[in-house]
Structure formats: C-alpha cells, structure tokens
Scaffold this motif. Structure first.
Motif, PDB file in Angstrom:
ATOM      1  N   TYR A  52      22.332  53.947  88.156  1.00 50.46           N
ATOM      2  CA  TYR A  52      23.003  53.074  87.103  1.00 50.46           C
ATOM      3  C   TYR A  52      21.663  52.837  86.066  1.00 50.46           C
ATOM      4  O   TYR A  52      20.341  52.501  86.406  1.00 50.46           O
ATOM      5  CB  TYR A  52      23.526  51.826  87.591  1.00 50.46           C
ATOM      6  N   TYR A  55      21.063  50.285  82.688  1.00 49.79           N
ATOM      7  CA  TYR A  55      21.491  49.191  81.888  1.00 49.79           C
ATOM      8  C   TYR A  55      20.545  48.624  80.851  1.00 49.79           C
ATOM      9  O   TYR A  55      19.313  49.058  81.005  1.00 49.79           O
ATOM     10  CB  TYR A  55      21.707  47.766  82.938  1.00 49.79           C
ATOM     11  N   GLN A  91      19.242  45.505  78.354  1.00 47.50           N
ATOM     12  CA  GLN A  91      19.220  43.866  78.441  1.00 47.50           C
ATOM     13  C   GLN A  91      18.561  43.493  77.105  1.00 47.50           C
ATOM     14  O   GLN A  91      17.269  43.823  77.022  1.00 47.50           O
ATOM     15  CB  GLN A  91      18.691  43.274  79.270  1.00 47.50           C
ATOM     16  N   LYS A 107      20.068  37.668  76.868  1.00 44.56           N
ATOM     17  CA  LYS A 107      21.244  38.330  77.242  1.00 44.56           C
ATOM     18  C   LYS A 107      21.334  38.721  78.580  1.00 44.56           C
ATOM     19  O   LYS A 107      20.545  38.797  79.361  1.00 44.56           O
ATOM     20  CB  LYS A 107      21.826  39.165  76.258  1.00 44.56           C
ATOM     21  N   SER A 108      22.708  38.986  78.864  1.00 40.05           N
ATOM     22  CA  SER A 108      22.973  39.799  80.379  1.00 40.05           C
ATOM     23  C   SER A 108      22.684  41.445  80.266  1.00 40.05           C
ATOM     24  O   SER A 108      22.169  41.807  79.238  1.00 40.05           O
ATOM     25  CB  SER A 108      24.198  39.484  80.849  1.00 40.05           C
ATOM     26  N   LEU A 109      23.180  41.752  81.307  1.00 40.00           N
ATOM     27  CA  LEU A 109      22.771  43.499  81.504  1.00 40.00           C
ATOM     28  C   LEU A 109      24.274  44.121  80.872  1.00 40.00           C
ATOM     29  O   LEU A 109      25.396  43.819  81.185  1.00 40.00           O
ATOM     30  CB  LEU A 109      22.749  43.592  83.009  1.00 40.00           C
ATOM     31  N   SER A 112      25.965  47.808  80.811  1.00 41.87           N
ATOM     32  CA  SER A 112      26.066  49.035  81.424  1.00 41.87           C
ATOM     33  C   SER A 112      25.877  49.977  80.421  1.00 41.87           C
ATOM     34  O   SER A 112      26.678  50.081  79.396  1.00 41.87           O
ATOM     35  CB  SER A 112      27.445  49.140  82.289  1.00 41.87           C
ATOM     36  N   VAL A 137      26.664  55.483  84.402  1.00 42.56           N
ATOM     37  CA  VAL A 137      26.688  55.479  86.167  1.00 42.56           C
ATOM     38  C   VAL A 137      26.388  56.852  86.464  1.00 42.56           C
ATOM     39  O   VAL A 137      27.251  57.786  86.187  1.00 42.56           O
ATOM     40  CB  VAL A 137      28.267  54.969  86.810  1.00 42.56           C
ATOM     41  N   PHE A 156      16.644  49.019  82.230  1.00 41.53           N
ATOM     42  CA  PHE A 156      16.785  48.831  83.751  1.00 41.53           C
ATOM     43  C   PHE A 156      17.391  50.025  84.382  1.00 41.53           C
ATOM     44  O   PHE A 156      18.633  50.468  83.923  1.00 41.53           O
ATOM     45  CB  PHE A 156      17.162  47.632  84.461  1.00 41.53           C
ATOM     46  N   MET A 174      21.666  52.174  94.160  1.00 42.96           N
ATOM     47  CA  MET A 174      22.267  51.488  95.621  1.00 42.96           C
ATOM     48  C   MET A 174      21.699  51.830  96.939  1.00 42.96           C
ATOM     49  O   MET A 174      21.437  53.083  97.126  1.00 42.96           O
ATOM     50  CB  MET A 174      23.994  52.038  95.347  1.00 42.96           C
ATOM     51  N   LEU A 222      22.167  46.526  94.893  1.00 43.81           N
ATOM     52  CA  LEU A 222      21.457  47.336  93.674  1.00 43.81           C
ATOM     53  C   LEU A 222      19.901  47.100  93.714  1.00 43.81           C
ATOM     54  O   LEU A 222      19.748  45.851  93.544  1.00 43.81           O
ATOM     55  CB  LEU A 222      22.083  47.353  92.472  1.00 43.81           C
ATOM     56  N   PHE A 250      16.756  47.329  91.834  1.00 46.36           N
ATOM     57  CA  PHE A 250      16.352  47.561  90.117  1.00 46.36           C
ATOM     58  C   PHE A 250      14.970  47.865  90.153  1.00 46.36           C
ATOM     59  O   PHE A 250      14.055  47.140  90.832  1.00 46.36           O
ATOM     60  CB  PHE A 250      16.906  46.049  89.245  1.00 46.36           C
TER      61      PHE A 250
END
Lengths: 113, 112
Positions: B33, B35, B37, B41-43, B45, B48, B88, B92, B100, B102
C-alpha cells in the motif's frame, strides 16, 4: 458517514486514568483495524477485527490495552491506567474486505500528563 | 520479521522535476500500500498493489510492484507544490490479514 469516524478527536488525561477511544467504520466494511502513530515509533499495528472477532491482536503493547467490536460495526479501544508513553495518535481504519483499500480515520490524539 | 525500508527519508524537489521513492521489504507479501499524509492529518490511500508487475497511476504519481525483488517504487512526474507531504509504503505481514508494517515515510517538499 462517508468516512471512518473517530472520537474523541483530542483527549488529555492524567496518568493512571482509563480512556476509551471510539471508531465508527465505513458502513458495510467488515474489516476494522487499530494503529497508533507516534514520533518515536512511527506507525504501529495494534489489532485487527474481522466482523466481531479479532484474529490478530498481536500488536497490543500490554494487557492495559483492549479492544472490542460489537454488531460488526463500532469498535472501542480501551487503555487502562494510562502511562505517558501511551501518548500518541490512535488511528482506526476499515476495509470492505481483506484485500481492498484500507481507509483511515482522522485519529484520536491522546496526551497523557 | 518483516521490515520495510523507504528511501530517501527526506526529499526536496523543484517543481517540474521527476523523482522516485523506493520501498524495499524483507519477506514475501502479497499486498503493498502507498499512503499520503499531510501535517496534522490522517493517511490518505493512494494505491493498493496486489500482484507482481502491478502498475497503477493517478495524476502525477505512478506506483509499481516487483514481488521478486521485494521492491515498490512511487514515481513522481513533473512535481507540483501540492504534492508536498509525507508518503508511506506499507506491506501486509505474512500470515496476517491486518498487520500492516509501515516504512518510516518519505517527507517530500516541492519548491517553486
């Protein structure tokens, strides 16, 4: 709602108190995840739910941490007897299925003083 | 134990230039994955990647996966200031459906 919703967005608590963090995943998403992000440790996995069961809780750092999920929807992460090292952003995420995109919420910023 | 390494960790680019971020991982995985950021703030997407040779593109970003080399790349074409963020990659962990791992993130700054 349209995205993963978390509450509270910010929480300041005294050392030794218990805290509960709530996550409302995207409707219909069966998989739910908790992660935390801190400056020193980066992004760390805590626990994963498939439906109401937690097949992988290997990331919970101690027995002070627990999580549950009810009705295949809302999840609560509980931290008992908080310590200063618990200060972090706790991120909840959800996905439709295990090989789909994982969507993250805005996080709950926890500060233990 | 799965380890995920990104490089570079910091990247300062000029607008209009191209660059690539690399993500290496240490053990077999079937999912990778990417991402983004933004500060505070959040991640968000981005991509994938599920199979060897997978390539996905969105705007000025293109991601690819080579499972044999355990390498993913995120290529930035003709960078613009709005791409400034931390990126990032996450892999998995084998045998897990939710763990996950990172990378440390690549902080990208695009300057005029």
């Amino acid at each position: 709602g349209a995205g993963v919703s978390q509450s509270p967005s910010n929480k300041v608590t005294e050392k030794g108190k218990d805290v509960e963090l709530r996550c409302d995943p995207i409707s219909g998403h069966t998989a739910l995840y908790w992660y935390r992000q801190s400056l020193g440790q980066g992004l760390e996995f805590l626990i994963y739910f498939q439906g109401n069961s937690a097949p992988d809780k290997s990331g919970l750092p101690s027995d002070r941490f627990s999580a549950e999920r009810t009705g295949g929807s809302v999840s609560t992460l509980t931290i008992q007897r908080t310590q200063q090292e618990d200060s972090a952003v706790y991120l909840c995420a959800s996905s439709l299925a295990v090989r789909n995109t994982i969507y993250f919420g805005e996080g709950s910023w926890l500060t233990v003083v | 134990e799965l380890k995920v390494e990104q490089n570079p960790l910091f990247l300062s680019m000029q607008e209009g230039k191209n660059y690539t971020i690399y993500c290496n991982y240490s053990t077999t995985s079937d999912r990778l994955y990417w991402y983004r950021q933004d500060p505070g703030k959040s991640l968000e997407s981005l991509f994938v990647l599920l199979s060897n040779g997978a390539v996905k593109q969105e705007g000025r970003l293109m991601a690819s996966l080579d499972t044999k080399a355990r390498l993913s790349t995120l290529h930035i074409t003709a960078a613009v200031h709005d791409l400034s963020a931390t990126y990032f990659c996450a892999v998995m962990a084998g045998g897990s459906q939710g763990n996950l791992i990172f990378g440390k993130g690549t902080k990208l700054s695009v300057k005029p």
